[in-house]
Design a protein around this motif. Structure first.
Motif, mmCIF file in Angstrom:
data_model
loop_
_atom_site.group_PDB
_atom_site.id
_atom_site.type_symbol
_atom_site.label_atom_id
_atom_site.label_comp_id
_atom_site.label_asym_id
_atom_site.label_seq_id
_atom_site.Cartn_x
_atom_site.Cartn_y
_atom_site.Cartn_z
ATOM 1 N N TYR A 241 17.931 -5.380 -20.822
ATOM 2 C CA TYR A 241 17.901 -5.108 -19.592
ATOM 3 C C TYR A 241 18.665 -5.824 -18.733
ATOM 4 O O TYR A 241 18.713 -7.196 -18.898
ATOM 5 N N ILE A 242 19.636 -5.328 -17.894
ATOM 6 C CA ILE A 242 20.484 -6.125 -17.374
ATOM 7 C C ILE A 242 20.199 -5.910 -15.811
ATOM 8 O O ILE A 242 20.271 -5.093 -15.307
ATOM 9 N N GLY A 243 19.478 -7.084 -15.053
ATOM 10 C CA GLY A 243 18.915 -6.803 -13.583
ATOM 11 C C GLY A 243 20.137 -7.213 -12.679
ATOM 12 O O GLY A 243 20.942 -7.584 -12.947
ATOM 13 N N ALA B 212 11.804 -0.716 -18.587
ATOM 14 C CA ALA B 212 12.125 -1.843 -19.505
ATOM 15 C C ALA B 212 10.739 -2.653 -19.971
ATOM 16 O O ALA B 212 10.914 -3.179 -20.671
ATOM 17 N N GLY B 213 9.795 -2.111 -19.251
ATOM 18 C CA GLY B 213 8.558 -2.652 -19.806
ATOM 19 C C GLY B 213 8.338 -4.008 -19.094
ATOM 20 O O GLY B 213 7.548 -4.683 -19.730
ATOM 21 N N LEU B 214 8.919 -4.255 -17.965
ATOM 22 C CA LEU B 214 8.544 -5.505 -17.270
ATOM 23 C C LEU B 214 7.768 -5.438 -16.265
ATOM 24 O O LEU B 214 6.679 -6.255 -16.252
ATOM 25 N N SER B 215 7.576 -4.394 -15.510
ATOM 26 C CA SER B 215 6.253 -3.967 -14.576
ATOM 27 C C SER B 215 5.497 -2.963 -15.302
ATOM 28 O O SER B 215 5.861 -2.169 -16.006
ATOM 29 N N HIS B 216 4.463 -2.933 -14.665
ATOM 30 C CA HIS B 216 3.460 -1.947 -14.761
ATOM 31 C C HIS B 216 3.550 -0.730 -13.879
ATOM 32 O O HIS B 216 3.746 -0.966 -12.487
ATOM 33 N N ALA C 231 0.772 -1.139 -0.016
ATOM 34 C CA ALA C 231 -0.043 0.166 0.106
ATOM 35 C C ALA C 231 0.928 1.484 0.113
ATOM 36 O O ALA C 231 0.293 2.211 -0.297
ATOM 37 N N ARG D 136 10.252 -4.075 -26.615
ATOM 38 C CA ARG D 136 10.955 -5.162 -26.374
ATOM 39 C C ARG D 136 12.351 -5.503 -27.381
ATOM 40 O O ARG D 136 13.487 -5.947 -27.046
ATOM 41 N N VAL E 287 15.015 -2.908 -26.202
ATOM 42 C CA VAL E 287 15.735 -2.716 -24.989
ATOM 43 C C VAL E 287 16.702 -3.872 -24.479
ATOM 44 O O VAL E 287 16.458 -5.199 -24.932
ATOM 45 N N LEU F 148 5.693 -5.130 -21.734
ATOM 46 C CA LEU F 148 6.076 -6.076 -22.725
ATOM 47 C C LEU F 148 5.533 -5.696 -24.125
ATOM 48 O O LEU F 148 5.323 -6.549 -24.900
ATOM 49 N N ARG G 246 12.698 -1.455 -13.974
ATOM 50 C CA ARG G 246 11.792 -2.572 -14.582
ATOM 51 C C ARG G 246 10.531 -1.994 -15.147
ATOM 52 O O ARG G 246 10.295 -2.383 -16.562
ATOM 53 N N ALA H 167 19.995 -10.289 -11.117
ATOM 54 C CA ALA H 167 20.084 -11.615 -11.433
ATOM 55 C C ALA H 167 20.886 -11.505 -12.801
ATOM 56 O O ALA H 167 20.416 -11.050 -13.561
#
Lengths: 236, 204, 247
Positions: free
Chosen positions: B78-80, B48-52, B13, B73, B76, B68, B45, B82
């Motif tokens: 993306y190197i996170g 990069a278009g991974l999360s909204h 929240a 895609r 881009v 996405l 993220r 991990a």
């Protein structure tokens, strides 16, 4: 599916096949590097099946009647046992994110992963089943139908299971996957074990095997889309 | 080019950040800084278009994009945190596999060249589980040379890198920007990247 | 009137509060009338005696158990397609009621089976399907429970409910198939006494009662869900103050 694919819809384009081929190659190579784990899953199948006669007694008529059901239930459990491996490590090490971000459509990549998973975990069960069927005194025809049924049914188990595995990604509750997936396995179990039973009672298994095939085709189309939607939800 | 308007993100929240605006034109870099838990990774993220995003819009080349989005895609890398490396595979196999996933150059020569440029030629055939954190990070970054993409999104790329590694990273970023590339980098250490096109964004 | 106004939890909350008592009252009325017909007005059956009277409840609960799953899947589809929070909350609110009706259908079926066929549980196609349906409800609720982040819980459980809804007819068909192949174990619950008009009326009244009850409970539960999930939004504080002011 190079254009925007909806959460649950889309038609595979050539890109989907390349993605699937990439995933099959990679996951099979990984599976071959960890043969011990695969062996454990097959052994689980063999041991569960072997335990049943020890539980119900060695009466040949009883075992022959129980055989198809036992071999199928054990296949369901063995398939379930292997499911967490399908996405969990890729999720934890970031590979799944990279797959989602790659130019390939995600349902294609996931189809490839499921195919490799079945080749590594489902096909050995199919191959071992006639031998185990012998322990239950199944006849030649029954053994053939048992293996054929598993050949058509275990890919469906992997496909349905993939949806459950993707939905439970990153959740701590390990037994949840079984609760989600096993009820969906019911039709496969009924038609698979029913096919062997039908041969035993002399009715012929064509209907059951056709239904297993139809189920496989339906799952082939729908499950990768649902699993891809679930993966997108998990990495969001 | 990549543009954001009034981006906001939540964890549970609690609001992580809100009203984040940025604009990246070719040759621009954005250095995202902020305390732990300020939402750097979440912002990257989203970019990069991974999360909204809870609110706000992200647009790529003038068109608003959903997570996405295929256009984004395709642009881009993306190197996170991990590194997406498999313990069972060797350094070379890992890099080749990731490069071909992104439709990059995955020939044996190119992969070996990329490993060599990150001083990993001796670790080429080692399984990844035998590599140190810094070496794993280097494999992740070596992907950038094999997969040409205009937009780099790097989450703490300098973490676990030694001085030589940071210098290599900075050179690479400089060359990328000079060729008209774009980059968003979350970092809490100075990676030595500077210039008129390098801007900062601090999340609080 | 713009009905889409009510797609926002904040404006649906008071509407649900106004509607729920009416549906609750309707449920009580229909249930009273249906039970009167079922327990008193309907004649005692020649072969089954008074034991058959439980089918008045059994049929209504069995209908609702399947129907609520479909409604739930519908709201899940809406929530996925339109990214609608309220639709997801409706699905969440319906699940426990659906599971309750499924469990009641199983219990009443067992209670009917004992005096009629001498066994609580037979591997009848309908009973077996109901049992699997109960597992599907449990799976849906357990998945929701296991995910902390509400938006992810909404979307993941929606995918599950849709996959389940596609499977429900397949499961039902397969169980029926299996059942006809194993006749020796089959005791059909459809061999009910021939339906008299008065019985049909009673059954329909109880089915209406179950409908109204489900709507009333779902509306009440969705209000609780809205309050819980929107507790950080400003209007919830005002609503809470208003409630305190009334008391």
């Amino acid at each position: 599916m190079t254009a925007a694919a909806g959460e649950l819809g889309g038609i595979p384009a050539p890109g989907a096949w390349r993605g699937a081929a990439w995933a099959v190659r990679r996951d099979l190579r990984l599976a071959l590097r960890s043969k011990a784990e695969l062996g454990v899953q097959l052994l689980f199948y063999v041991i569960v099946v072997t335990l049943i006669p020890l539980g119900v007694g060695p009466d040949p008529a009883l075992l022959r009647a129980l055989g198809p059901g036992v071999l199928w239930v054990a296949a369901l459990l063995a398939s379930l046992l292997a499911l967490p491996r399908l996405f969990a490590t890729d999720f934890a090490d970031g590979t799944l994110e990279q797959m989602a971000l790659s130019p390939h459509p995600l349902p294609g990549l996931i189809s490839g992963k499921i195919a490799a998973h079945w080749l590594a975990t489902g096909l050995p069960l199919v191959a071992a089943s006639p031998l185990l069927g012998l322990q239950f005194g199944l006849g030649d025809d029954e053994l053939v139908v048992l293996a054929l049924g598993l050949l058509l049914g275990t890919p469906t188990l992997s496909l349905l299971g993939a949806v459950g595995a993707a939905l439970t990604l990153g959740l701590r509750n390990g037994a949840l996957l079984a609760l989600l997936v096993l009820p969906l396995y019911v039709p496969v179990l009924i038609f698979g074990a029913g096919a062997v039973d039908a041969v035993r009672t002399g009715m012929g298994a064509a209907a059951e095997l056709s239904l297993l095939g139809a189920g496989l085709l339906t799952a082939l189309v729908g499950a990768p889309l649902a699993a891809a939607a679930a993966v997108r939800i998990a990495i969001d | 080019m990549l543009e954001s308007k009034q981006l906001a993100a939540q964890r549970g929240a609690a609001t992580l950040f809100s009203g984040v605006d940025f604009k990246l034109a070719p040759g621009d870099a954005l250095l995202v800084t902020g305390a732990n838990g300020s939402g750097k990774t979440t912002l990257l993220r989203i970019a990069a278009g991974l999360s909204h995003a809870v609110r706000g819009t992200l647009s790529w080349r003038g068109a608003a994009v959903a997570p996405l989005d295929p256009e984004l895609r395709a642009a881009v890398m993306y190197i996170g945190h991990a590194a997406a490396l498999k313990d069972e595979l060797t350094a070379e196999e890992n890099l080749a596999s990731l490069a071909s996933l992104h439709n990059g150059v995955a020939t044996s020569d190119a992969v070996r060249g990329a490993l060599a440029s990150w001083s990993l030629e001796r670790q080429r055939a080692l399984p990844s589980r035998a590599l140190s954190m810094g070496q794993r990070r280097r494999i992740g970054l070596a992907r950038l040379t094999l997969v040409p993409r205009p937009l780099w999104i790097l989450d703490e790329p300098a973490a676990a890198l030694d001085t030589a590694g940071v210098a290599l990273l900075c050179d690479m970023l400089g060359a990328h920007l000079a060729q008209g590339g774009m980059a968003i980098i979350a970092t809490h250490q100075d990676i030595g990247l500077s210039g008129p096109s390098v801007r900062g964004l601090t999340l609080s | 009137m713009n009905w889409f106004r009510f797609a926002s939890p904040a404006s649906f909350y008071p509407l649900a509060g106004r509607l729920a008592p009416w549906f609750g009252g309707g449920a009580a009325g229909f249930a009273a009338a249906g039970l009167y017909i079922g327990l008193i007005a309907a004649p005692t059956d020649a072969t089954q005696g008074d034991a058959y009277r439980i089918i008045f409840v059994h049929v209504a609960t069995a209908w609702m158990s399947m129907f609520i799953y479909l409604v739930m899947a519908f709201w899940c589809a809406v929530s996925l397609m339109f990214n609608a929070r309220l639709a997801a909350m409706m699905a969440q609110a319906l699940a426990p009621t659906g599971a309750l009706f499924t469990a009641l259908a199983l219990v009443t079926g067992a209670l009917w089976g004992k005096p009629t066929w001498g066994t609580y549980w037979a591997w009848d196609a309908r009973m077996t399907s109901e049992l699997i349906l109960l597992f599907l409800y449990f799976g849906y609720m357990a998945l929701r429970q296991a995910i902390d982040e509400p938006r992810r819980a909404d979307r993941a459980s929606a995918v599950l409910a849709l996959v389940g809804a596609i499977n429900v007819p397949i499961i039902y068909f397969s169980v029926k198939w299996w059942n006809t192949l194993h006749q020796e174990a089959s005791v059909s619950l459809t061999s009910a006494p021939t339906m008299a008009a008065v019985m049909l009326t009673g059954m329909l009244l109880l089915a209406l009662a179950a409908w109204f009850y489900s709507i009333a409970i779902a509306l009440t539960r969705v209000r609780a869900i809205i309050l819980e999930r929107e507790r950080h939004a400003g209007w919830v504080g005002e609503a809470a103050l208003a409630v305190r002011g009334v008391r």
